[in-house]
Design a protein around this motif. Structure first.
Motif, short mmCIF file in Angstrom:
data_model
loop_
_atom_site.label_atom_id
_atom_site.label_comp_id
_atom_site.label_asym_id
_atom_site.label_seq_id
_atom_site.Cartn_x
_atom_site.Cartn_y
_atom_site.Cartn_z
N PRO A 136 0.84 -1.20 0.00
CA PRO A 136 0.00 0.00 0.00
C PRO A 136 0.87 1.25 0.00
O PRO A 136 1.73 1.41 0.87
CB PRO A 136 -0.81 -0.13 1.29
N ALA A 137 0.67 2.14 -0.97
CA ALA A 137 1.59 3.25 -1.20
C ALA A 137 1.18 4.50 -0.43
O ALA A 137 0.98 5.58 -1.01
CB ALA A 137 1.67 3.55 -2.70
N ILE A 138 1.07 4.39 0.88
CA ILE A 138 0.72 5.55 1.69
C ILE A 138 1.89 6.52 1.76
O ILE A 138 3.02 6.20 1.38
CB ILE A 138 0.28 5.12 3.10
N ARG A 139 1.62 7.72 2.30
CA ARG A 139 2.64 8.76 2.31
C ARG A 139 3.72 8.51 3.36
O ARG A 139 4.81 9.07 3.29
CB ARG A 139 1.97 10.11 2.58
N SER A 140 3.45 7.67 4.34
CA SER A 140 4.42 7.38 5.38
C SER A 140 5.68 6.75 4.81
O SER A 140 5.64 6.07 3.76
CB SER A 140 3.79 6.44 6.41
N GLY A 141 6.80 6.94 5.51
CA GLY A 141 8.06 6.39 5.05
C GLY A 141 8.09 4.88 4.97
O GLY A 141 8.93 4.31 4.25
N SER A 142 7.20 4.20 5.68
CA SER A 142 7.20 2.73 5.67
C SER A 142 6.92 2.17 4.29
O SER A 142 7.50 1.16 3.89
CB SER A 142 6.16 2.20 6.66
N ALA A 143 6.02 2.81 3.54
CA ALA A 143 5.68 2.31 2.21
C ALA A 143 6.86 2.44 1.25
O ALA A 143 7.24 1.47 0.58
CB ALA A 143 4.46 3.04 1.67
N LEU A 144 7.43 3.63 1.17
CA LEU A 144 8.54 3.84 0.25
C LEU A 144 9.75 3.02 0.64
O LEU A 144 10.45 2.46 -0.22
CB LEU A 144 8.90 5.33 0.20
N ALA A 145 10.02 2.90 1.93
CA ALA A 145 11.15 2.07 2.38
C ALA A 145 10.96 0.62 1.99
O ALA A 145 11.92 -0.05 1.57
CB ALA A 145 11.30 2.18 3.91
N SER A 146 9.74 0.12 2.09
CA SER A 146 9.46 -1.27 1.69
C SER A 146 9.64 -1.45 0.19
O SER A 146 10.21 -2.44 -0.27
CB SER A 146 8.04 -1.66 2.11
N ILE A 147 9.13 -0.49 -0.57
CA ILE A 147 9.26 -0.56 -2.04
C ILE A 147 10.73 -0.57 -2.45
O ILE A 147 11.16 -1.39 -3.28
CB ILE A 147 8.51 0.62 -2.68
N ARG A 148 11.51 0.33 -1.88
CA ARG A 148 12.93 0.40 -2.24
C ARG A 148 13.68 -0.86 -1.79
O ARG A 148 14.51 -1.39 -2.54
CB ARG A 148 13.55 1.64 -1.61
#
Length: 409
Positions: free
Chosen positions: A14-26
């Motif tokens: 889930p691509a929420i604005r929190s850093g957890s989403a982007l960190a997981s994607i990367r």
């Protein structure tokens, strides 16, 4: 870790604005795992990551929880999808409640519905904590309060509220001891009897983070919150990795008692009156400061993926202490709060002093949740979105002034 991946493996985030989403994607993308990012809006920053292989628009859980569940199940049925990463409360609610349905198609390294129910019910969670010797703030149902002496706050009994196929969160309310709240009105507004909790003064705010495999820890991590989005609290804007014995003991004892499975954040605040860590809450999902843990050497999304595909890794027992990481938007929000707002129970710090502290720490600890030279587009999108929100607020304020209407600070 690439050798452990099957060709074509995909994970839904889930691509929420929190850093957890982007960190997981990367994290997953850098290990050769294909990432399918989902959200109800097209303009979210994680959609712009170069490690995002697919984007899907899904129903908003705040408006259509059943539709959101159906969209995730449809993706789970794809043969290339191996698991789904929980990064917000509605994710955990849907995934845990329908765990059997998801388990037919993907790995399910997240807590059971019973465990989630216990952690999201603050009254039950504090009972469990007390049973294993973990300190908690004095807390009771609002309708059982007999005296209003001392500073207190009103919290929803439940960290996530589900009503009419929608997921929502209740705000925290500060109580003026000289002006007690209308119990019936508050209860009616929240839809249930909320909790009244003593305000824990001063002290450090600490987080204990972990991923467990059926009651056994695979990795743990700790951080201390230095600044939040406002000087009164909220999401963290700057934090650093720490290693405290009492924090480790409390976090492990609580998660072991719950026979935990999957990721968890256990939030504590140290009470300046007695020096004890007091439990605030458990979040049964990945947390906003996840980028810090990865920077310090604990790659939780990679561990989660390994657990999901049935190849649990060796436990991670060490990480770098004293590592700091920022949310640039959060730092700006923090300084804005210092410049403009007064909060109950908290003394406003010096704007000049805090500005200097923010600038100094950005140079001394140049790590950021969004900013990455390797993957720059998400921070560009985030700044663009932030500028748009600021512009809308300025325009609204200007219109009210032109109409002769009162304008708050």
């Amino acid at each position: 870790m690439n050798s452990q991946n099957r060709d074509g493996d995909a994970v839904v985030v889930p691509a929420i604005r929190s850093g957890s989403a982007l960190a997981s994607i990367r994290s997953l993308g850098r290990r050769g795992v294909r990432v399918i990012a989902v959200h109800e809006r097209e303009d979210v920053p994680p959609f712009r990551s170069k490690y995002c292989d697919e984007t899907r628009i899904v129903p908003a859980p705040a408006e259509d929880l059943a539709g959101y569940r159906d969209a995730l199940l449809a993706l789970a049925r794809r043969p290339d999808v191996r698991t789904i990463v929980p990064v917000r409360e509605p994710d955990v609610y849907v995934l845990s409640k329908h765990r059997e349905a998801f388990a037919e198609h993907v790995g399910t390294p997240w807590p059971s519905r019973e465990t989630v129910r216990e952690t999201q019910d603050r009254r039950r969670l504090f009972e469990i904590a007390a049973s294993v010797g973990v300190s908690v703030p004095r807390t009771r149902p609002l309708d059982e309060v007999e005296s209003w002496n001392g500073n207190r706050i009103i919290k929803s009994r439940y960290s996530t509220l589900i009503d009419d196929n929608r997921a929502s969160y209740a705000d925290v309310e500060f109580v003026d001891p000289n002006d007690p709240p209308d119990t019936e009105a508050v209860t009616s507004r929240m839809g249930h009897v909320p909790m009244i909790q003593e305000y824990i003064p001063g002290g450090e705010e600490c987080g204990f983070f972990a991923i467990f495999d059926e009651g056994e820890p695979l990795a743990t991590f700790q951080h201390r919150r230095i600044r939040s989005f406002t000087y009164s609290g909220g999401a963290s804007a700057f934090r650093e990795s720490i290693a405290l014995g009492d924090l480790d003991a409390a976090g492990l004892a609580l998660l072991a008692e719950l026979d935990w499975h999957g990721p968890a954040m256990v939030e504590f605040k140290r009470d300046e009156r007695d020096g004890e860590l007091k439990l605030m809450e458990i979040n049964p999902r990945f947390w906003g400061s996840l980028p810090l843990a990865i920077c310090a050497g604990v790659d939780f999304p990679a561990l989660y993926y390994r657990l999901a595909i049935g190849d649990p890794p060796e436990p991670v027992n060490e990480y770098d202490v004293g590592v700091g990481c920022h949310v640039l938007r959060g730092e700006a929000s923090y300084l804005h709060s210092v410049a403009r707002y007064d909060f109950e129970y908290v003394e406003r710090p010096s704007l000049l002093g805090e500005t200097a502290a923010v600038v100094r720490s950005c140079f001394e600890e140049p790590r950021f949740d969004y900013l990455s030279l390797d993957d720059p587009e998400p921070i560009v999108r985030d700044l663009w979105n932030t500028a748009g929100l600021v512009g809308e607020r300025v325009s609204a304020r200007t219109r009210r002034l032109a109409a002769g209407q009162p304008v708050g600070r």
